[in-house]
Design a protein around this motif. Sequence first.
Motif, mmCIF file in Angstrom:
data_model
loop_
_atom_site.group_PDB
_atom_site.id
_atom_site.type_symbol
_atom_site.label_atom_id
_atom_site.label_comp_id
_atom_site.label_asym_id
_atom_site.label_seq_id
_atom_site.Cartn_x
_atom_site.Cartn_y
_atom_site.Cartn_z
ATOM 1 N N VAL A 36 4.811 -1.784 2.360
ATOM 2 C CA VAL A 36 4.384 -0.385 2.281
ATOM 3 C C VAL A 36 5.298 0.363 1.306
ATOM 4 C CG1 VAL A 36 3.402 -0.259 4.601
ATOM 5 C CG2 VAL A 36 5.820 0.252 4.276
ATOM 6 N N GLN A 37 4.743 1.410 0.692
ATOM 7 C CA GLN A 37 5.507 2.219 -0.254
ATOM 8 C C GLN A 37 5.258 3.696 0.039
ATOM 9 O OE1 GLN A 37 3.523 3.212 -3.683
ATOM 10 N NE2 GLN A 37 5.269 3.621 -5.000
ATOM 11 N N PHE A 38 6.272 4.513 -0.197
ATOM 12 C CA PHE A 38 6.044 5.959 -0.267
ATOM 13 C C PHE A 38 6.908 6.496 -1.385
ATOM 14 C CE2 PHE A 38 9.663 5.660 2.702
ATOM 15 C CZ PHE A 38 10.521 6.637 2.205
ATOM 16 N N ALA B 2 13.524 0.341 -4.006
ATOM 17 C CA ALA B 2 13.545 1.760 -4.387
ATOM 18 C C ALA B 2 13.087 1.866 -5.832
ATOM 19 C CB ALA B 2 14.946 2.333 -4.230
ATOM 20 N N GLU B 3 12.609 3.044 -6.208
ATOM 21 C CA GLU B 3 12.083 3.244 -7.570
ATOM 22 C C GLU B 3 12.785 4.417 -8.255
ATOM 23 O OE1 GLU B 3 8.003 4.087 -6.703
ATOM 24 O OE2 GLU B 3 7.593 2.082 -5.966
ATOM 25 N N PRO B 4 14.090 4.316 -8.485
ATOM 26 C CA PRO B 4 14.788 5.435 -9.114
ATOM 27 C C PRO B 4 14.406 5.566 -10.576
ATOM 28 C CG PRO B 4 16.216 3.520 -9.041
ATOM 29 C CD PRO B 4 14.959 3.129 -8.306
ATOM 30 N N GLY C 171 11.140 6.893 -5.471
ATOM 31 C CA GLY C 171 12.228 7.481 -6.270
ATOM 32 C C GLY C 171 12.522 8.893 -5.793
ATOM 33 N N GLY C 172 12.903 9.748 -6.760
ATOM 34 C CA GLY C 172 13.126 11.161 -6.444
ATOM 35 C C GLY C 172 14.566 11.526 -6.135
ATOM 36 N N TYR C 173 15.532 10.659 -6.480
ATOM 37 C CA TYR C 173 16.956 10.932 -6.196
ATOM 38 C C TYR C 173 17.504 11.842 -7.279
ATOM 39 C CZ TYR C 173 15.536 6.660 -4.026
ATOM 40 O OH TYR C 173 14.797 5.748 -3.344
ATOM 41 N N VAL D 62 0.839 -1.196 0.000
ATOM 42 C CA VAL D 62 0.000 0.000 0.000
ATOM 43 C C VAL D 62 0.875 1.248 0.000
ATOM 44 C CG1 VAL D 62 -0.269 0.145 2.547
ATOM 45 C CG2 VAL D 62 -2.006 1.132 1.053
ATOM 46 N N ARG D 63 0.440 2.237 -0.794
ATOM 47 C CA ARG D 63 1.175 3.506 -0.810
ATOM 48 C C ARG D 63 0.662 4.413 0.312
ATOM 49 N NH1 ARG D 63 2.747 7.457 -5.812
ATOM 50 N NH2 ARG D 63 3.477 9.196 -4.562
ATOM 51 N N LEU D 64 1.606 5.060 0.978
ATOM 52 C CA LEU D 64 1.251 5.949 2.083
ATOM 53 C C LEU D 64 1.336 7.407 1.625
ATOM 54 C CD1 LEU D 64 3.303 3.956 4.722
ATOM 55 C CD2 LEU D 64 0.811 3.974 4.459
HETATM 56 C C1 LIG Z 1 5.701 6.463 -7.575
HETATM 57 C C2 LIG Z 1 6.928 6.992 -8.236
HETATM 58 N N1 LIG Z 1 8.075 6.286 -8.122
HETATM 59 C C3 LIG Z 1 9.218 6.705 -8.706
HETATM 60 C C4 LIG Z 1 9.262 7.880 -9.440
HETATM 61 C C5 LIG Z 1 10.563 8.276 -10.065
HETATM 62 O O1 LIG Z 1 11.032 9.496 -9.615
HETATM 63 P P1 LIG Z 1 12.483 10.013 -10.066
HETATM 64 O O2 LIG Z 1 12.537 9.933 -11.540
HETATM 65 O O3 LIG Z 1 12.510 11.425 -9.583
HETATM 66 O O4 LIG Z 1 13.479 9.115 -9.394
HETATM 67 C C6 LIG Z 1 8.093 8.657 -9.568
HETATM 68 C C7 LIG Z 1 8.119 9.913 -10.310
HETATM 69 O O5 LIG Z 1 7.245 10.713 -10.330
HETATM 70 C C8 LIG Z 1 6.893 8.198 -8.950
HETATM 71 O O6 LIG Z 1 5.758 8.875 -9.058
#
Ligand SMILES: Cc1ncc(COP(=O)(O)O)c(C=O)c1O
Length: 441
Positions: free
Chosen positions: A205-207, A314-316, A247-249, A167-169
Amino acid sequence: MYIEEHSEALKHLLKHRTPALPQELLNKCVAKVHSMADVFLSAAEKFGSPLYFIDKQALLNSADLFRSAFSSKFDDFTPYFAMKSCNHPYIIRTLAEAGFGIDVSSGVELQTAIGCGAEKIVFSGPAKTLKELSLAAEYSDRVTILCDSFTELNKLSSLGRNVRIGVRLTTENNPLWRKFGIPLDELQRFIMTAAEIKHISFCGVQFHSSWNLTPDNHTALIKLIGETIAELPEKLRNMIEFMDIGGGYWPEDGEWLLADSAEEMKLNKQLLKNPCDPLDHRCVPSTGIDIYADAVWAAVETHIRPHLKCAIYAEPGRWVCHESIHLLLRVEDIKLPDIAITDGGTNMIGWERFEMDYFPVVNVSDISMTEHPMMILGSLCTPHDIWGHTFHGGGVKIGDVLVIPNQGAYTYSLRQNFIKSVPESVVFDGKNINGVNCTSF
Ligand SMILES: Cc1ncc(COP(=O)(O)O)c(C=O)c1O
């Protein structure tokens, strides 16, 4: 009245100065393009222009650095490449072959990931349709569905198929970000509801937080999640097998901006009407990925480990793909001494990126480290079609090949058939340059 009320804030903003882009960082980037000038020229010769030039080694190198930074800290770490940052099938296939999982956010992304051979997939994103959830359930051996709401849980319940879910938080109060996930204080109810549905296996869990130039957002969120997890009954807590930190790095070189788009300069421009120097570039510094991984690890050790041992996902997106595609253009016309027009338009990248961001435009037909002011524009029939306000080179003439490096993230995946069609792609594997037929994936 407004000015009086906000005078301190205004003074602060006007005094604040986004740091200059360090010249050595810019030189390094331009020198790297120069070192491959022959390859770019052969690609243009053989395949024409404009082109997306995929640099396979750069992609694998970034993927490896990202994975090693976190794997050296965590025993059980899996990176899932965020496909929205670059949905080029070659990039997805290459990363899947290198052992990356793929993070998808729609049915069509899910189909692409499966077509590219991805074996580990997380499916995030709000308001998933029943059709998308059914598709995910069909591939339940490799897909983990990251539910965004109780409605999605109900939809999965009605499907009656075996699925693995997380689940996403919700992580921010920002009005636009509240659309994601469930509030932390609903986590217990969510797990209890999921646990009652026989064919649903709740696992984590995911954020996700965006645009992070430091690890502060990640560490603060891990702390909050740790506090929530600590309050869960042990039986529910033990169901959490993974924590996906999203993600978000931001890449290590920082965020490169035109001076015009630095916050304080926007205000300066409004108040003082001073045009910015086109050779003035700014850079919001960022943190190296090792420091990032260290900070995340310390936060997990402090706030999660005392209650739970779980795998880390992680979701880079941007970090992994931004150096993997360079744009290759040819000068088609010189209209005025300070205006060159290229054969490609910014439909290649789908947004007006270079009205804010700065990247060098490097003339690989006439190599020089000197940067000159000149408007380098695309050939779309709209004025909002700009590549840069300067170029690096000896000069610019019709027929020259220009390269804009490091355009892998949030460009190809936003491409448009606006006025011009989307150009071809080529791959350089370190030795050979080959065309890629995107439809064959
Ligand atoms: C749920 C989710 N994961 C990962 C990312 C990837 O982010 P970034 O490209 O900044 O690593 C995003 C981007 O919006 C996202 O919404």
